[in-house]
Design a protein around this motif. Structure first.
Motif, PDB file in Angstrom:
ATOM      1  N   MET A 228      16.091  -1.771 -24.110  1.00 28.85           N
ATOM      2  CA  MET A 228      17.081  -2.335 -25.021  1.00 28.85           C
ATOM      3  C   MET A 228      17.428  -1.358 -26.134  1.00 28.85           C
ATOM      4  O   MET A 228      18.587  -1.201 -26.518  1.00 28.85           O
ATOM      5  CB  MET A 228      16.543  -3.646 -25.615  1.00 28.85           C
ATOM      6  CG  MET A 228      16.452  -4.783 -24.630  1.00 28.85           C
ATOM      7  SD  MET A 228      15.580  -6.239 -25.296  1.00 28.85           S
ATOM      8  CE  MET A 228      16.740  -6.731 -26.585  1.00 28.85           C
ATOM      9  N   MET A 229      16.431  -0.665 -26.634  1.00 30.36           N
ATOM     10  CA  MET A 229      16.671   0.298 -27.704  1.00 30.36           C
ATOM     11  C   MET A 229      17.354   1.556 -27.183  1.00 30.36           C
ATOM     12  O   MET A 229      18.148   2.168 -27.895  1.00 30.36           O
ATOM     13  CB  MET A 229      15.341   0.657 -28.385  1.00 30.36           C
ATOM     14  CG  MET A 229      14.702  -0.513 -29.134  1.00 30.36           C
ATOM     15  SD  MET A 229      13.271  -0.015 -30.099  1.00 30.36           S
ATOM     16  CE  MET A 229      14.057   0.996 -31.360  1.00 30.36           C
ATOM     17  N   LEU A 230      17.064   1.938 -25.946  1.00 29.58           N
ATOM     18  CA  LEU A 230      17.725   3.105 -25.369  1.00 29.58           C
ATOM     19  C   LEU A 230      19.216   2.879 -25.228  1.00 29.58           C
ATOM     20  O   LEU A 230      20.029   3.790 -25.451  1.00 29.58           O
ATOM     21  CB  LEU A 230      17.109   3.424 -24.001  1.00 29.58           C
ATOM     22  CG  LEU A 230      15.757   4.131 -23.991  1.00 29.58           C
ATOM     23  CD1 LEU A 230      15.215   4.238 -22.582  1.00 29.58           C
ATOM     24  CD2 LEU A 230      15.861   5.518 -24.624  1.00 29.58           C
ATOM     25  N   ARG A 231      19.605   1.671 -24.868  1.00 27.24           N
ATOM     26  CA  ARG A 231      21.028   1.351 -24.744  1.00 27.24           C
ATOM     27  C   ARG A 231      21.730   1.477 -26.092  1.00 27.24           C
ATOM     28  O   ARG A 231      22.879   1.862 -26.169  1.00 27.24           O
ATOM     29  CB  ARG A 231      21.181  -0.080 -24.201  1.00 27.24           C
ATOM     30  CG  ARG A 231      20.784  -0.208 -22.751  1.00 27.24           C
ATOM     31  CD  ARG A 231      20.872  -1.654 -22.303  1.00 27.24           C
ATOM     32  NE  ARG A 231      20.433  -1.816 -20.916  1.00 27.24           N
ATOM     33  CZ  ARG A 231      20.322  -2.984 -20.312  1.00 27.24           C
ATOM     34  NH1 ARG A 231      20.624  -4.103 -20.972  1.00 27.24           N
ATOM     35  NH2 ARG A 231      19.914  -3.043 -19.044  1.00 27.24           N
ATOM     36  N   GLU A 232      21.007   1.145 -27.163  1.00 27.34           N
ATOM     37  CA  GLU A 232      21.594   1.234 -28.489  1.00 27.34           C
ATOM     38  C   GLU A 232      21.875   2.670 -28.892  1.00 27.34           C
ATOM     39  O   GLU A 232      22.860   2.984 -29.553  1.00 27.34           O
ATOM     40  CB  GLU A 232      20.665   0.597 -29.532  1.00 27.34           C
ATOM     41  CG  GLU A 232      21.228   0.642 -30.952  1.00 27.34           C
ATOM     42  CD  GLU A 232      20.194   0.235 -31.974  1.00 27.34           C
ATOM     43  OE1 GLU A 232      19.137   0.888 -32.037  1.00 27.34           O
ATOM     44  OE2 GLU A 232      20.444  -0.715 -32.720  1.00 27.34           O
ATOM     45  N   THR A 233      20.994   3.606 -28.470  1.00 28.59           N
ATOM     46  CA  THR A 233      21.104   4.988 -28.897  1.00 28.59           C
ATOM     47  C   THR A 233      22.097   5.788 -28.064  1.00 28.59           C
ATOM     48  O   THR A 233      22.412   6.927 -28.395  1.00 28.59           O
ATOM     49  CB  THR A 233      19.723   5.671 -28.846  1.00 28.59           C
ATOM     50  OG1 THR A 233      19.192   5.578 -27.499  1.00 28.59           O
ATOM     51  CG2 THR A 233      18.748   5.017 -29.808  1.00 28.59           C
ATOM     52  N   ARG A 234      22.602   5.210 -26.987  1.00 28.77           N
ATOM     53  CA  ARG A 234      23.552   5.940 -26.143  1.00 28.77           C
ATOM     54  C   ARG A 234      24.948   5.940 -26.772  1.00 28.77           C
ATOM     55  O   ARG A 234      25.325   5.015 -27.443  1.00 28.77           O
ATOM     56  CB  ARG A 234      23.618   5.305 -24.751  1.00 28.77           C
ATOM     57  CG  ARG A 234      22.369   5.598 -23.934  1.00 28.77           C
ATOM     58  CD  ARG A 234      22.442   4.911 -22.585  1.00 28.77           C
ATOM     59  NE  ARG A 234      21.269   5.193 -21.790  1.00 28.77           N
ATOM     60  CZ  ARG A 234      21.012   4.649 -20.605  1.00 28.77           C
ATOM     61  NH1 ARG A 234      21.873   3.786 -20.081  1.00 28.77           N
ATOM     62  NH2 ARG A 234      19.929   4.952 -19.945  1.00 28.77           N
TER      63      ARG A 234
END
Length: 215
Positions: free
Chosen positions: A209-215
């Protein structure tokens, strides 16, 4: 609002926190991973009655919890301004590695397992401290219960919808924590030491979930 402050992410962390507490209590010798107040009571009681070995049984997870806070704070300070990775993701990776290892540990290493779970819990509660902008704890209930009840009282007095929203967030987190604890207690009866791997899956989901935010 950052993904790390969303209710959905906070709910996953709280479910995992409840599961970890039930896991260490039911599988690893009746020690609390998160509820350090309980560990302090049992530690002191055993020391006062001369049961030094049992006292250490509760003291070492307590020390590990404090160490986890220290490590998480140091990670935040070191990587807070990093461009390629969020410091909370580093904390999650460390938690995942530790909890994966715990699942392989036999009963003879219960003390080490409890220390690692307490260390992981502390890193989590230090790193994820807000939901929808409200301060909360993802691995324990007492602070959330106080804040939720205070907010409910303010709503009943002033009819302030923001206070109601805040109360519902806190009570929702408590409910999810309770579900995690219940699930951990039931599942541990079937899967034993490997039950902790469910927390690994949940933390991996938080990571995604956090990786999607940083993309």
């Amino acid at each position: 609002m950052q993904t790390s402050e969303s209710f959905r992410l906070s709910a996953l962390l709280s479910f995992s926190g409840g599961l970890q507490d039930a896991y260490t209590y039911n599988v690893r010798g009746h020690v609390f991973a998160n509820a350090q107040t309980g560990n302090v009571v049992l530690m002191s009681q055993n020391f006062m009655t001369g049961n030094w070995r049992d006292g250490l049984h509760y003291m070492l997870p307590l020390i590990s919890f404090a160490l986890g806070i220290l490590i998480a704070e140091r990670v935040e300070n070191r990587f807070k301004n990093a461009k390629n990775v969020h410091w909370r993701q580093i904390v999650l990776i460390m938690e995942i590695v530790m909890l994966c290892a715990v699942g392989f540990m036999p009963a003879g290493l219960n003390m080490v397992a409890n220390m690692l779970v307490s260390l992981s819990c502390a890193m989590q509660v230090q790193s994820f401290r807000t939901v929808h902008g409200y301060g909360y704890a993802s691995t324990m209930c007492i602070g959330n219960l106080r804040s939720g009840t205070e907010s409910l009282s303010k709503y009943l007095r002033d009819r302030d919808r923001e206070s109601l929203r805040k109360a519902l967030n806190f009570f929702g987190i408590i409910a999810v924590f309770a579900l995690g604890a219940g699930a951990g207690g039931v599942i541990s009866g079937y899967f034993g030491a490997g039950t902790i791997w469910l927390s690994v899956i949940l933390l991996a989901a938080v990571m995604l979930m956090m990786l999607r935010e940083t993309r």
